[in-house]
Design a protein around this motif. Structure first.
Motif, PDB file in Angstrom:
ATOM      1  N   PRO A   1      75.143 -10.525 123.401  1.00 38.08           N
ATOM      2  CA  PRO A   1      75.995 -11.717 123.469  1.00 38.08           C
ATOM      3  C   PRO A   1      76.632 -11.986 122.107  1.00 38.08           C
ATOM      4  O   PRO A   1      76.023 -11.684 121.079  1.00 38.08           O
ATOM      5  N   PRO A   2      77.894 -12.456 122.060  1.00 35.40           N
ATOM      6  CA  PRO A   2      78.647 -13.053 123.167  1.00 35.40           C
ATOM      7  C   PRO A   2      79.377 -12.082 124.074  1.00 35.40           C
ATOM      8  O   PRO A   2      80.179 -12.506 124.903  1.00 35.40           O
ATOM      9  N   TYR A   3      79.144 -10.780 123.953  1.00 36.01           N
ATOM     10  CA  TYR A   3      79.774  -9.835 124.873  1.00 36.01           C
ATOM     11  C   TYR A   3      79.317 -10.166 126.293  1.00 36.01           C
ATOM     12  O   TYR A   3      78.118 -10.311 126.546  1.00 36.01           O
ATOM     13  N   PRO A   4      80.255 -10.268 127.247  1.00 32.29           N
ATOM     14  CA  PRO A   4      79.894 -10.703 128.600  1.00 32.29           C
ATOM     15  C   PRO A   4      78.945  -9.721 129.296  1.00 32.29           C
ATOM     16  O   PRO A   4      79.240  -8.528 129.401  1.00 32.29           O
ATOM     17  N   GLU A   5      77.824 -10.214 129.776  1.00 31.64           N
ATOM     18  CA  GLU A   5      76.829  -9.367 130.431  1.00 31.64           C
ATOM     19  C   GLU A   5      77.389  -8.674 131.666  1.00 31.64           C
ATOM     20  O   GLU A   5      77.010  -7.544 131.984  1.00 31.64           O
ATOM     21  N   GLU A   6      78.312  -9.337 132.360  1.00 30.68           N
ATOM     22  CA  GLU A   6      78.862  -8.757 133.593  1.00 30.68           C
ATOM     23  C   GLU A   6      79.729  -7.526 133.321  1.00 30.68           C
ATOM     24  O   GLU A   6      80.068  -6.788 134.253  1.00 30.68           O
ATOM     25  N   LEU A   7      80.081  -7.295 132.052  1.00 35.20           N
ATOM     26  CA  LEU A   7      80.887  -6.118 131.728  1.00 35.20           C
ATOM     27  C   LEU A   7      80.034  -4.895 131.393  1.00 35.20           C
ATOM     28  O   LEU A   7      80.568  -3.807 131.175  1.00 35.20           O
ATOM     29  N   LEU A   8      78.716  -5.050 131.356  1.00 29.77           N
ATOM     30  CA  LEU A   8      77.849  -3.895 131.138  1.00 29.77           C
ATOM     31  C   LEU A   8      77.854  -3.029 132.386  1.00 29.77           C
ATOM     32  O   LEU A   8      78.089  -3.490 133.500  1.00 29.77           O
ATOM     33  N   TRP A   9      77.574  -1.721 132.214  1.00 26.41           N
ATOM     34  CA  TRP A   9      77.598  -0.801 133.344  1.00 26.41           C
ATOM     35  C   TRP A   9      76.616  -1.212 134.432  1.00 26.41           C
ATOM     36  O   TRP A   9      75.572  -1.815 134.177  1.00 26.41           O
ATOM     37  N   ASN A  10      76.932  -0.816 135.663  1.00 22.47           N
ATOM     38  CA  ASN A  10      75.972  -0.868 136.755  1.00 22.47           C
ATOM     39  C   ASN A  10      75.874   0.530 137.366  1.00 22.47           C
ATOM     40  O   ASN A  10      76.649   1.431 137.026  1.00 22.47           O
ATOM     41  N   HIS A  11      74.903   0.729 138.242  1.00 22.42           N
ATOM     42  CA  HIS A  11      74.663   2.060 138.813  1.00 22.42           C
ATOM     43  C   HIS A  11      75.882   2.585 139.568  1.00 22.42           C
ATOM     44  O   HIS A  11      76.184   3.787 139.499  1.00 22.42           O
ATOM     45  N   GLU A  12      76.565   1.706 140.289  1.00 21.76           N
ATOM     46  CA  GLU A  12      77.711   2.150 141.086  1.00 21.76           C
ATOM     47  C   GLU A  12      78.840   2.662 140.191  1.00 21.76           C
ATOM     48  O   GLU A  12      79.492   3.676 140.507  1.00 21.76           O
ATOM     49  N   GLN A  13      79.072   1.982 139.087  1.00 24.65           N
ATOM     50  CA  GLN A  13      80.122   2.449 138.166  1.00 24.65           C
ATOM     51  C   GLN A  13      79.768   3.806 137.569  1.00 24.65           C
ATOM     52  O   GLN A  13      80.597   4.718 137.529  1.00 24.65           O
ATOM     53  N   LEU A  14      78.539   3.953 137.102  1.00 24.67           N
ATOM     54  CA  LEU A  14      78.130   5.218 136.491  1.00 24.67           C
ATOM     55  C   LEU A  14      78.201   6.363 137.500  1.00 24.67           C
ATOM     56  O   LEU A  14      78.646   7.470 137.161  1.00 24.67           O
ATOM     57  N   ALA A  15      77.796   6.116 138.727  1.00 21.42           N
ATOM     58  CA  ALA A  15      77.884   7.150 139.767  1.00 21.42           C
ATOM     59  C   ALA A  15      79.339   7.520 140.026  1.00 21.42           C
ATOM     60  O   ALA A  15      79.665   8.696 140.256  1.00 21.42           O
ATOM     61  N   SER A  16      80.221   6.535 139.964  1.00 25.58           N
ATOM     62  CA  SER A  16      81.646   6.796 140.181  1.00 25.58           C
ATOM     63  C   SER A  16      82.233   7.633 139.048  1.00 25.58           C
ATOM     64  O   SER A  16      83.102   8.484 139.277  1.00 25.58           O
ATOM     65  N   HIS A  17      81.756   7.419 137.811  1.00 26.70           N
ATOM     66  CA  HIS A  17      82.230   8.236 136.686  1.00 26.70           C
ATOM     67  C   HIS A  17      81.946   9.714 136.936  1.00 26.70           C
ATOM     68  O   HIS A  17      82.818  10.576 136.787  1.00 26.70           O
ATOM     69  N   VAL A  18      80.717   9.989 137.319  1.00 24.71           N
ATOM     70  CA  VAL A  18      80.301  11.378 137.532  1.00 24.71           C
ATOM     71  C   VAL A  18      81.038  11.978 138.725  1.00 24.71           C
ATOM     72  O   VAL A  18      81.426  13.144 138.710  1.00 24.71           O
ATOM     73  N   ALA A  19      81.250  11.171 139.767  1.00 22.65           N
ATOM     74  CA  ALA A  19      81.909  11.674 140.977  1.00 22.65           C
ATOM     75  C   ALA A  19      83.383  11.966 140.750  1.00 22.65           C
ATOM     76  O   ALA A  19      83.918  12.960 141.261  1.00 22.65           O
ATOM     77  N   HIS A  20      84.062  11.106 139.961  1.00 22.33           N
ATOM     78  CA  HIS A  20      85.506  11.259 139.805  1.00 22.33           C
ATOM     79  C   HIS A  20      85.914  12.114 138.606  1.00 22.33           C
ATOM     80  O   HIS A  20      86.951  12.767 138.636  1.00 22.33           O
ATOM     81  N   TYR A  21      85.112  12.095 137.528  1.00 21.47           N
ATOM     82  CA  TYR A  21      85.504  12.872 136.346  1.00 21.47           C
ATOM     83  C   TYR A  21      84.279  13.133 135.482  1.00 21.47           C
ATOM     84  O   TYR A  21      84.107  12.541 134.417  1.00 21.47           O
ATOM     85  N   ALA A  22      83.442  14.041 135.932  1.00 20.88           N
ATOM     86  CA  ALA A  22      82.205  14.349 135.211  1.00 20.88           C
ATOM     87  C   ALA A  22      82.485  14.883 133.809  1.00 20.88           C
ATOM     88  O   ALA A  22      81.699  14.640 132.884  1.00 20.88           O
ATOM     89  N   ASP A  23      83.601  15.585 133.628  1.00 21.98           N
ATOM     90  CA  ASP A  23      83.927  16.127 132.304  1.00 21.98           C
ATOM     91  C   ASP A  23      84.059  15.011 131.266  1.00 21.98           C
ATOM     92  O   ASP A  23      83.803  15.231 130.078  1.00 21.98           O
ATOM     93  N   GLY A  24      84.473  13.839 131.703  1.00 22.08           N
ATOM     94  CA  GLY A  24      84.693  12.737 130.779  1.00 22.08           C
ATOM     95  C   GLY A  24      83.539  11.769 130.679  1.00 22.08           C
ATOM     96  O   GLY A  24      83.679  10.701 130.084  1.00 22.08           O
ATOM     97  N   ALA A  25      82.381  12.126 131.251  1.00 21.30           N
ATOM     98  CA  ALA A  25      81.207  11.248 131.241  1.00 21.30           C
ATOM     99  C   ALA A  25      80.091  11.929 130.458  1.00 21.30           C
ATOM    100  O   ALA A  25      79.340  12.730 131.001  1.00 21.30           O
ATOM    101  N   ILE A  26      80.002  11.636 129.168  1.00 20.30           N
ATOM    102  CA  ILE A  26      79.036  12.341 128.326  1.00 20.30           C
ATOM    103  C   ILE A  26      78.062  11.374 127.656  1.00 20.30           C
ATOM    104  O   ILE A  26      78.337  10.193 127.499  1.00 20.30           O
ATOM    105  N   CYS A  27      76.919  11.935 127.284  1.00 17.82           N
ATOM    106  CA  CYS A  27      75.921  11.169 126.537  1.00 17.82           C
ATOM    107  C   CYS A  27      75.380  12.067 125.430  1.00 17.82           C
ATOM    108  O   CYS A  27      75.642  13.276 125.409  1.00 17.82           O
ATOM    109  N   ILE A  28      74.647  11.470 124.504  1.00 20.25           N
ATOM    110  CA  ILE A  28      74.048  12.236 123.417  1.00 20.25           C
ATOM    111  C   ILE A  28      72.575  11.891 123.313  1.00 20.25           C
ATOM    112  O   ILE A  28      72.191  10.719 123.385  1.00 20.25           O
ATOM    113  N   GLU A  29      71.736  12.928 123.212  1.00 17.21           N
ATOM    114  CA  GLU A  29      70.300  12.777 123.034  1.00 17.21           C
ATOM    115  C   GLU A  29      69.927  13.160 121.610  1.00 17.21           C
ATOM    116  O   GLU A  29      70.505  14.090 121.046  1.00 17.21           O
ATOM    117  N   VAL A  30      68.942  12.471 121.051  1.00 18.11           N
ATOM    118  CA  VAL A  30      68.386  12.823 119.751  1.00 18.11           C
ATOM    119  C   VAL A  30      66.884  13.017 119.940  1.00 18.11           C
ATOM    120  O   VAL A  30      66.179  12.081 120.304  1.00 18.11           O
TER     121      VAL A  30
END
Length: 227
Positions: A43-72
């Motif tokens: 906060p004050p960043y709006p909590e409703e703008l954080l990702w939800n499962h449906e959005q993340l699933a849609s990223h992978v379904a529509h453009y997996a090449d553009g959905a990346i993460c980094i592990e350390v």
């Protein structure tokens, strides 16, 4: 599907290099990605703008090449999401995050779009100053080149603007940050990554710190002639 292993060191350069992996994120990552966003945008960043499962699933379904993460060392430390769109630099429109990203679902992804648009970038606070955001940005630059797009484009928050909003316009603030007269945590970082401003968009995001403004910034594919 992207998967690249590298060795990195943290802010303490005396430490031994550790294993990091940049890869496409998947359903098993969703809970942790949401936690990372909550840590990255308190906060004050709006909590409703954080990702939800449906959005993340849609990223992978529509453009997996553009959905990346980094592990350390096996721990998820950040993520970056993008979509392809058709963009005319001669007519930059004043758009909102909701409009350009389909409210974060990217169902408007255009597989033949000439521009890679950055939807989101976040890094877990404990991994700040490790250079992870730059590494993910470089992976996106590689994607632009590999898929023959003209540019990478995105609207960066201006979280320092609220401190001087009564003294100058958003455009003047951006000019002073570019000139090095002011420092902005986001815009100064994007400049170091090679991004250059192409304008300011109003009412981009419900963001008190940026007074709802964002700086539209691009990185051009050096192997393509762009008018």
């Amino acid at each position: 599907m992207y998967n690249k292993e590298i060795r990195i060191t943290g802010p303490d350069r005396q430490r031994k290099p550790v294993r990091a992996v940049i890869r496409t994120y998947a359903e098993a990552d969703f809970d942790e990605l949401i936690r990372i966003q909550a840590e990255s945008f308190p906060p004050p960043y709006p909590e409703e703008l954080l990702w939800n499962h449906e959005q993340l699933a849609s990223h992978v379904a529509h453009y997996a090449d553009g959905a990346i993460c980094i592990e350390v060392d096996g721990e998820l430390a950040g993520s970056m999401t993008s979509l392809r769109m058709q963009w005319n630099p001669a007519q930059p429109d004043n758009h909102s995050w909701t409009e350009v990203t389909d409210d974060g679902y990217i169902r408007n992804h255009q597989p033949d779009g000439n521009t890679l648009y950055i939807v989101d970038l976040c890094v877990r606070p404990k991994y700040r100053k490790w250079g992870l955001a730059q590494l993910m940005m470089q992976a996106m630059y590689q994607l632009v080149i590999h898929q023959g797009m003209d540019r990478l484009l995105g609207a960066g928050r201006m979280p320092g603007y609220h401190l001087v909003a009564e003294q100058m316009s958003a455009e003047q603030y951006l000019e002073q940050v570019v000139a090095g007269e002011l420092h902005d945590p986001v815009i100064s970082f994007l400049l170091r990554c090679g991004r250059m401003p192409v304008g300011v968009t109003a009412h981009y995001l419900d963001d008190e710190e940026s007074c709802d403004y964002a700086a539209l910034m691009e990185w051009r594919n050096p192997f393509i002639e762009v008018d």
